[in-house]
Scaffold this motif. Structure first.
Motif, mmCIF file in Angstrom:
data_model
loop_
_atom_site.group_PDB
_atom_site.id
_atom_site.type_symbol
_atom_site.label_atom_id
_atom_site.label_comp_id
_atom_site.label_asym_id
_atom_site.label_seq_id
_atom_site.Cartn_x
_atom_site.Cartn_y
_atom_site.Cartn_z
ATOM 1 N N ILE A 73 0.543 -0.730 0.221
ATOM 2 C CA ILE A 73 0.006 -0.127 0.240
ATOM 3 C C ILE A 73 1.004 1.256 0.068
ATOM 4 N N PRO A 74 0.888 1.850 -1.108
ATOM 5 C CA PRO A 74 1.396 3.273 -1.349
ATOM 6 C C PRO A 74 1.263 4.192 -0.191
ATOM 7 N N GLY A 75 2.410 5.065 0.492
ATOM 8 C CA GLY A 75 2.416 6.352 0.912
ATOM 9 C C GLY A 75 3.171 5.596 2.864
ATOM 10 N N MET A 76 3.631 6.753 3.167
ATOM 11 C CA MET A 76 4.068 6.670 4.394
ATOM 12 C C MET A 76 3.328 6.605 5.692
ATOM 13 N N ASP A 77 2.736 5.528 6.650
ATOM 14 C CA ASP A 77 2.072 5.640 7.601
ATOM 15 C C ASP A 77 1.826 7.177 8.849
ATOM 16 N N ASN A 78 3.305 7.464 9.293
ATOM 17 C CA ASN A 78 3.244 9.256 9.627
ATOM 18 C C ASN A 78 2.785 10.417 9.041
ATOM 19 N N MET A 79 2.834 9.479 7.951
ATOM 20 C CA MET A 79 2.581 11.267 6.855
ATOM 21 C C MET A 79 1.066 11.364 6.185
ATOM 22 N N LYS A 80 0.233 11.875 5.998
ATOM 23 C CA LYS A 80 -0.605 12.460 5.009
ATOM 24 C C LYS A 80 -0.112 13.359 4.376
ATOM 25 N N TYR A 81 -1.443 13.075 3.015
ATOM 26 C CA TYR A 81 -0.720 13.796 1.853
ATOM 27 C C TYR A 81 -2.839 14.113 1.352
ATOM 28 N N LEU A 82 -2.945 15.753 1.402
ATOM 29 C CA LEU A 82 -4.307 15.979 0.967
ATOM 30 C C LEU A 82 -4.031 16.264 -0.674
ATOM 31 N N ALA A 83 -4.691 15.539 -1.596
ATOM 32 C CA ALA A 83 -4.794 15.961 -2.907
ATOM 33 C C ALA A 83 -5.668 16.832 -3.504
ATOM 34 N N LEU A 156 1.128 16.683 3.698
ATOM 35 C CA LEU A 156 1.547 17.516 2.643
ATOM 36 C C LEU A 156 0.476 18.315 2.082
ATOM 37 N N PHE A 157 0.451 19.277 1.280
ATOM 38 C CA PHE A 157 -1.132 20.126 1.169
ATOM 39 C C PHE A 157 -0.797 20.267 -0.474
ATOM 40 N N ASP A 158 -1.598 20.146 -1.355
ATOM 41 C CA ASP A 158 -1.883 20.283 -2.803
ATOM 42 C C ASP A 158 -2.666 21.506 -3.493
ATOM 43 N N GLU A 159 -2.132 22.696 -2.905
ATOM 44 C CA GLU A 159 -3.658 23.808 -3.172
ATOM 45 C C GLU A 159 -4.335 23.403 -2.161
ATOM 46 N N PRO A 160 -4.009 23.781 -0.883
ATOM 47 C CA PRO A 160 -4.539 23.052 -0.027
ATOM 48 C C PRO A 160 -6.081 24.315 0.228
ATOM 49 N N PHE A 161 -6.110 25.583 -0.378
ATOM 50 C CA PHE A 161 -7.336 26.569 0.241
ATOM 51 C C PHE A 161 -8.144 26.885 -1.380
ATOM 52 N N SER A 162 -7.301 26.161 -2.098
ATOM 53 C CA SER A 162 -8.058 27.113 -3.619
ATOM 54 C C SER A 162 -9.313 27.173 -3.621
ATOM 55 N N HIS A 163 -9.834 26.384 -3.240
ATOM 56 C CA HIS A 163 -11.153 26.238 -3.903
ATOM 57 C C HIS A 163 -11.989 27.210 -2.545
ATOM 58 N N ILE A 164 -11.774 27.653 -1.363
ATOM 59 C CA ILE A 164 -12.743 28.313 -0.245
ATOM 60 C C ILE A 164 -12.145 29.743 -0.393
ATOM 61 N N ASP A 165 -13.844 30.083 -0.146
ATOM 62 C CA ASP A 165 -14.289 31.317 -0.742
ATOM 63 C C ASP A 165 -12.953 32.676 0.010
ATOM 64 N N THR A 166 -12.862 33.755 -0.600
ATOM 65 C CA THR A 166 -12.098 35.081 0.276
ATOM 66 C C THR A 166 -12.154 35.123 1.493
#
Length: 314
Positions: A73-83, A156-166
């Motif tokens: 299962i790819p990925g590291m247990d002590n990391m989290k990735y938000l695509a 690991l955040f990939d564009e974490p606030f891009s969809h959120i109202d200003t």
């Protein structure tokens, strides 16, 4: 500590990531910036272990980060990735999505943890709503809460606030980054938004065509205008000669942000106003001189076709 050592990666022959090295300490926030397609998202996936490296190594707390060839299962247990796709389960509630990976042994503490995180992302009122009924911005806030639930060592955040109202984005950004800092959770944010970077990231890494072109403390990367591409990621950039700015020494080209220019009575740099853009606390002025466009800031709107002199703000 995270250490990335001379890594390279390609999807189909052409290098997507090429010979990148950097390191960050526990609890630091790193921003990864660059134009679309430069490799930001790919770099996050490599750090998380979703792809196998062509060359180099990634180390987290002294251990090697391994890809799919080594992990069932790819990925590291002590990391989290938000695509960017959030990956929420649409037919369960917001609270159930946030608590999906929390233990059911202690129900009271689980409910308290879910309530804490929903309050953090300002989604408490939606706890019992199924995820499929949420807007894109609401889904993004729930996704942030979910990756925080188990308090990983690295997020690991990939564009974490891009969809959120200003109007909500600024508050949420402050709350989330403060939460991570308080708990000494290391954070890497890939973003196009300068407001995700300035004021929040300790270090900034700039990518271009899969290569590292700048890395260091965010203030230094912002202030070092030796590379136009790097400066242009933060604001409009004017390319001006030192003689036009009445600076001593050898003639050279300088990259100047709009806020660094001011209107004066007389100087070597005379421009003609093309248009004024209202910015709330003032105006961004587009002007022209010798077929070159120059941007500067002004407290008041300037007349179109009017001529003014500019100098460096000291």
């Amino acid at each position: 500590m995270l250490s990335v050592d001379k890594i390279s990666f390609s999807y189909s022959g052409d290098k997507t990531i090429s010979d990148i090295s950097f390191s960050i300490e526990k609890g630091e926030c790193l921003a990864i910036v660059g134009e679309s397609g430069c490799g930001k998202s790919t770099l996050l996936k490599l750090i998380y272990g979703l792809h196998d490296l062509d060359d180099g190594n990634i180390f987290w707390n002294g251990g090697v980060v391994l890809g799919p060839r080594f992990n069932l299962i790819p990925g590291m247990d002590n990391m989290k990735y938000l695509a960017q796709d959030f990956d929420l389960m649409p037919y369960i509630t917001v609270a159930e999505n946030v608590g999906k990976f929390l233990s059911n042994i202690h129900q009271k503490s689980k409910k308290a943890r879910i309530a804490e995180l929903l309050a953090l992302v300002e989604m408490s009122d939606f706890a019992d709503i199924k995820a499929k009924y949420l807007s894109g911005g609401q889904m993004q806030r729930v996704a942030i809460a979910r990756v925080l639930a188990l308090e990983p060592e690295l997020i690991l955040f990939d564009e974490p606030f891009s969809h959120i109202d200003t109007f909500r984005k600024n508050s949420l950004r402050r709350k989330v980054i403060s939460y991570l800092k308080h708990r000494e959770i290391t954070c890497i944010i890939a973003s196009h938004d300068r407001d995700d970077i300035l004021g929040f990231s300790d270090q900034t890494l700039v990518l271009k065509n899969g290569k590292l072109v700048a890395f260091g403390p965010t203030k230094l990367v912002y202030r070092d205008r030796s590379i136009k591409y790097v400066a242009s990621l933060f604001d409009d950039v004017n390319c001006l000669s030192s003689s036009l700015l009445n600076l001593p020494g050898v003639e050279r080209q300088l990259y100047i942000y709009p806020y660094e220019l001011k209107v004066v009575e007389n100087s070597n740099l005379e421009v003609e106003v093309v248009r004024s853009f209202f910015r709330g606390n003032g105006y961004l002025i587009e002007s022209i001189t010798q077929d070159q466009t120059i941007f500067f800031e002004s407290k008041s709107e300037l007349d179109k076709n009017g001529k003014v002199f500019l100098a460096l703000e000291h």
